[in-house]
Design a protein around this motif. Structure first.
Motif, PDB file in Angstrom:
ATOM      1  N   UNK A 108      14.798  13.167  -7.945  1.00 48.48           N
ATOM      2  CA  UNK A 108      15.986  13.478  -8.731  1.00 48.48           C
ATOM      3  C   UNK A 108      16.094  12.654 -10.005  1.00 48.48           C
ATOM      4  N   UNK A 109      15.715  11.388  -9.952  1.00 51.05           N
ATOM      5  CA  UNK A 109      15.848  10.526 -11.132  1.00 51.05           C
ATOM      6  C   UNK A 109      14.961  11.013 -12.279  1.00 51.05           C
ATOM      7  N   UNK A 110      13.729  11.363 -11.986  1.00 51.02           N
ATOM      8  CA  UNK A 110      12.821  11.861 -13.022  1.00 51.02           C
ATOM      9  C   UNK A 110      13.246  13.237 -13.504  1.00 51.02           C
ATOM     10  N   UNK A 111      13.753  14.062 -12.606  1.00 52.42           N
ATOM     11  CA  UNK A 111      14.240  15.381 -13.023  1.00 52.42           C
ATOM     12  C   UNK A 111      15.460  15.259 -13.932  1.00 52.42           C
ATOM     13  N   UNK A 112      16.293  14.259 -13.695  1.00 53.87           N
ATOM     14  CA  UNK A 112      17.450  14.046 -14.564  1.00 53.87           C
ATOM     15  C   UNK A 112      17.010  13.681 -15.974  1.00 53.87           C
ATOM     16  N   UNK A 113      15.944  12.893 -16.100  1.00 52.38           N
ATOM     17  CA  UNK A 113      15.400  12.562 -17.424  1.00 52.38           C
ATOM     18  C   UNK A 113      14.949  13.848 -18.120  1.00 52.38           C
ATOM     19  N   UNK A 114      14.270  14.720 -17.382  1.00 50.59           N
ATOM     20  CA  UNK A 114      13.803  15.988 -17.949  1.00 50.59           C
ATOM     21  C   UNK A 114      14.979  16.875 -18.346  1.00 50.59           C
ATOM     22  N   UNK A 115      16.019  16.924 -17.515  1.00 49.59           N
ATOM     23  CA  UNK A 115      17.198  17.722 -17.843  1.00 49.59           C
ATOM     24  C   UNK A 115      17.859  17.212 -19.122  1.00 49.59           C
ATOM     25  N   UNK A 116      17.993  15.896 -19.221  1.00 50.20           N
ATOM     26  CA  UNK A 116      18.605  15.300 -20.411  1.00 50.20           C
ATOM     27  C   UNK A 116      17.779  15.570 -21.667  1.00 50.20           C
ATOM     28  N   UNK A 117      16.477  15.762 -21.501  1.00 51.51           N
ATOM     29  CA  UNK A 117      15.596  16.045 -22.641  1.00 51.51           C
ATOM     30  C   UNK A 117      15.606  17.524 -23.026  1.00 51.51           C
ATOM     31  N   UNK A 159      15.304  23.581 -19.026  1.00 50.15           N
ATOM     32  CA  UNK A 159      16.202  24.631 -18.547  1.00 50.15           C
ATOM     33  C   UNK A 159      16.168  24.742 -17.026  1.00 50.15           C
ATOM     34  N   UNK A 160      15.002  24.515 -16.448  1.00 52.11           N
ATOM     35  CA  UNK A 160      14.829  24.624 -15.008  1.00 52.11           C
ATOM     36  C   UNK A 160      14.112  23.384 -14.495  1.00 52.11           C
ATOM     37  N   UNK A 161      14.485  22.949 -13.292  1.00 52.64           N
ATOM     38  CA  UNK A 161      13.936  21.728 -12.712  1.00 52.64           C
ATOM     39  C   UNK A 161      13.337  22.032 -11.344  1.00 52.64           C
ATOM     40  N   UNK A 162      12.130  21.507 -11.114  1.00 49.78           N
ATOM     41  CA  UNK A 162      11.478  21.665  -9.818  1.00 49.78           C
ATOM     42  C   UNK A 162      11.016  20.299  -9.346  1.00 49.78           C
ATOM     43  N   UNK A 163      11.458  19.927  -8.142  1.00 51.15           N
ATOM     44  CA  UNK A 163      10.997  18.681  -7.527  1.00 51.15           C
ATOM     45  C   UNK A 163       9.648  18.979  -6.880  1.00 51.15           C
ATOM     46  N   UNK A 164       8.606  18.297  -7.325  1.00 51.72           N
ATOM     47  CA  UNK A 164       7.253  18.571  -6.845  1.00 51.72           C
ATOM     48  C   UNK A 164       7.049  18.205  -5.382  1.00 51.72           C
ATOM     49  N   UNK A 165       8.004  17.493  -4.797  1.00 57.21           N
ATOM     50  CA  UNK A 165       7.855  17.098  -3.396  1.00 57.21           C
ATOM     51  C   UNK A 165       8.459  18.123  -2.446  1.00 57.21           C
ATOM     52  N   UNK A 166       9.094  19.152  -2.984  1.00 62.38           N
ATOM     53  CA  UNK A 166       9.739  20.139  -2.124  1.00 62.38           C
ATOM     54  C   UNK A 166       9.241  21.540  -2.450  1.00 62.38           C
ATOM     55  N   UNK A 167       8.905  22.274  -1.442  1.00 58.92           N
ATOM     56  CA  UNK A 167       8.558  23.678  -1.604  1.00 58.92           C
ATOM     57  C   UNK A 167       7.206  23.930  -2.249  1.00 58.92           C
ATOM     58  N   UNK A 168       6.910  25.192  -2.436  1.00 61.13           N
ATOM     59  CA  UNK A 168       5.659  25.667  -2.997  1.00 61.13           C
ATOM     60  C   UNK A 168       5.805  25.771  -4.515  1.00 61.13           C
TER      61      UNK A 168
END
Length: 170
Positions: A23-32, A35-44
């Motif tokens: 979540x912390x790294x995805x928040x950095x990407x969102x702030x940058x 449009x869409x965020x995917x956590x690489x540790x979850x799902x396909x």
């Protein structure tokens, strides 16, 4: 992250799908601007990118299984820029996918220019420094540590706990 692929894509009008670990790294990407965020540790990863319509351009610093998932989720005519192998695994690109989907995979190792085009490297670095001075790019710095904490700084990178550049000061 430097001038991240997210910021570049958003500035160019692209709909950016950011993939990061946690979540912390995805928040950095969102702030940058992602449009869409995917956590690489979850799902396909492949299925999640395809569900968003697939990718036209992939910027991949990870390699390994994530590269292969991104390759398979890239739309026909798409392009993949491979810039590293943070996963520790160098992917083997199946030529049949390149052919059937008309994909292009380009490798880019900035430091390699020292050997075959040092003047180009010098010019590009000068331009990046000028852009930074003008405020056109803003590297994301997640940690600033004094020199005596260099071992801690290296551990932040090794353990992938940083969300951006780790700066060591004297």
């Amino acid at each position: 992250m430097g001038l991240s692929a997210v910021e570049i894509g958003a500035q160019l009008g692209a709909r950016v799908i950011a993939v990061a670990r946690g979540a912390e790294k995805l928040e950095v990407a969102r702030a940058a601007g992602a449009a869409d965020l995917i956590d690489s540790t979850t799902g396909d990863l492949r299925e999640r990118v395809k569900a968003l319509g697939g990718a036209d351009v992939v910027y991949d610093p990870v390699g390994g299984a994530d590269f292969m998932a991104a390759l398979r989720a890239t739309r026909p005519g798409g392009r993949i820029l491979s810039i590293g192998f943070a996963s520790g695994e160098v992917p083997q690109v199946p030529a049949n996918l390149l052919l059937v989907k008309n994909l292009s995979v380009t490798g880019f190792y900035w430091g390699g220019y020292l050997a075959f085009a040092p003047a180009r490297l010098t010019r590009s670095l000068s331009e990046l420094i000028a852009w930074h001075a003008d405020g056109r790019i803003r590297p994301h710095v997640s940690h600033v540590l004094p020199l005596e904490r260099s071992a801690e700084a290296l551990e932040l990178l090794r353990s992938r706990r940083s969300t951006g550049k780790v700066v060591i000061t004297t």
